[in-house]
Write an enzyme that holds these catalytic residues in place. Structure first.
Site, PDB file in Angstrom:
ATOM      1  N   LYS A 104      -8.132   7.172   8.426  1.00  0.00           N
ATOM      2  CA  LYS A 104      -8.392   5.734   8.494  1.00  0.00           C
ATOM      3  C   LYS A 104      -8.906   5.298   9.868  1.00  0.00           C
ATOM      4  CE  LYS A 104      -6.801   5.347   4.325  1.00  0.00           C
ATOM      5  NZ  LYS A 104      -5.548   4.677   4.010  1.00  0.00           N
ATOM      6  N   GLY A 146       0.797  -1.213   0.000  1.00  0.00           N
ATOM      7  CA  GLY A 146       0.000   0.000   0.000  1.00  0.00           C
ATOM      8  C   GLY A 146       0.828   1.261   0.000  1.00  0.00           C
ATOM      9  N   ASP A 195       2.468  -2.848   8.090  1.00  0.00           N
ATOM     10  CA  ASP A 195       1.476  -2.857   7.018  1.00  0.00           C
ATOM     11  C   ASP A 195       0.554  -1.661   7.173  1.00  0.00           C
ATOM     12  OD1 ASP A 195       0.100  -3.734   4.797  1.00  0.00           O
ATOM     13  OD2 ASP A 195      -0.382  -5.710   5.607  1.00  0.00           O
ATOM     14  N   LYS A 238      -8.816  -4.452   5.687  1.00  0.00           N
ATOM     15  CA  LYS A 238      -7.694  -4.367   4.780  1.00  0.00           C
ATOM     16  C   LYS A 238      -8.064  -5.057   3.474  1.00  0.00           C
ATOM     17  CE  LYS A 238      -3.685  -5.499   6.395  1.00  0.00           C
ATOM     18  NZ  LYS A 238      -3.093  -4.490   5.475  1.00  0.00           N
ATOM     19  N   GLY A 239      -7.317  -4.756   2.448  1.00  0.00           N
ATOM     20  CA  GLY A 239      -7.545  -5.394   1.157  1.00  0.00           C
ATOM     21  C   GLY A 239      -7.898  -4.437   0.046  1.00  0.00           C
ATOM     22  N   GLY A 240      -7.843  -3.130   0.335  1.00  0.00           N
ATOM     23  CA  GLY A 240      -8.098  -2.157  -0.715  1.00  0.00           C
ATOM     24  C   GLY A 240      -7.127  -2.274  -1.874  1.00  0.00           C
ATOM     25  N   GLU A 285      -1.489 -10.785   3.024  1.00  0.00           N
ATOM     26  CA  GLU A 285      -1.282  -9.922   4.191  1.00  0.00           C
ATOM     27  C   GLU A 285      -1.718 -10.629   5.469  1.00  0.00           C
ATOM     28  OE1 GLU A 285      -1.771  -5.417   2.332  1.00  0.00           O
ATOM     29  OE2 GLU A 285      -3.557  -6.526   2.967  1.00  0.00           O
ATOM     30  N   ALA A 311      -3.600  -0.076   6.561  1.00  0.00           N
ATOM     31  CA  ALA A 311      -4.976  -0.512   6.788  1.00  0.00           C
ATOM     32  C   ALA A 311      -5.906   0.495   6.130  1.00  0.00           C
ATOM     33  CB  ALA A 311      -5.283  -0.634   8.276  1.00  0.00           C
TER      34      ALA A 311
END
Length: 223
Positions: A121, A27, A81, A94-96, A103, A83
């Protein structure tokens, strides 16, 4: 002047200790973490990384960060990571960026997980950001219909006019929920659906969140 993302991302790199095996997230915020890790490595920091996406691996190698395959490590010392949303209990969506499966696997293998985010966020309730589901292509249409009938408003994630393909060769359905009152219950429900590989609900994983707020930082710790 640094953006909130850059400030948080670069700060996270200073949680890394010499000799660590590091999980490298995916990201725009973690991009700055990798850049700062390069600075620290030039100053003598030694580390090895496990990448959560092909995109991260390419950048890490360009920066000279040694990359290990996930299968080659028993444990990861620390994962850094981003978020898409984080609630007051440090549960997140997460996962955008489409890397949620890898992840999550890397996070679960880590002794500690730190997320880096900008202040937008941080939310009171998860769900305004669409919840990603990684699903097998064979069952994509049937899962879409089932989720639509349950009022979860799924959309097939697209890229260049075609369904988005994850690094694992799967597809993503984004659920437009607006608010998730019971993240744990929803995660269990979705995981039990045949064809769902993983959800973008990351629960009880992050021990710390570094939040960029203007020209300062806030540190949040899981209670």
């Amino acid at each position: 002047m640094m953006t909130e993302k850059e400030r948080a991302g670069r700060a996270a790199a200073h949680a890394v200790e010499d000799g660590m095996i590091l999980g490298l997230g995916t990201g725009s915020t973690v991009h700055f973490t990798l850049l700062e890790l390069k600075v620290r490595m030039d100053q003598g920091l030694r580390l090895q990384g496990v990448a959560t996406s092909q995109r991260t691996e390419i950048l890490a190698r360009e920066l000279g960060i040694p990359i290990l395959p996930f299968s080659a490590v028993d444990r990861i010392d620390l994962t850094l990571d981003g978020a898409d949303e984080v609630d007051p209990n440090l549960n997140g969506i997460k996962g955008g960026g489409g890397a949620l499966l890898y992840e999550k696997l890397v996070a679960e293998a880590s002794d500690k997980v730190i997320w880096v985010v900008d202040h937008q966020k941080m939310v009171d309730t998860l769900g305004r950001f669409p919840l990603p589901l990684e699903v097998v292509p064979f069952n994509l249409e049937k899962l879409w219909k089932k989720l639509e009938n349950q009022g979860y408003h799924p959309r097939v994630r697209m890229q260049a006019g075609e369904p988005f393909v994850t690094d694992a060769g799967n597809r993503i359905l984004d659920l437009h929920l607006q608010a998730i009152s019971d993240p744990e219950g929803l995660h269990r429900e979705l995981k039990l659906m045949s064809g769902v590989v993983e959800t973008g609900l990351f629960l009880h994983m992050a021990e710390e969140v570094i939040e960029g707020v203007g020209d300062t930082l806030r540190h949040h710790f899981r209670k």
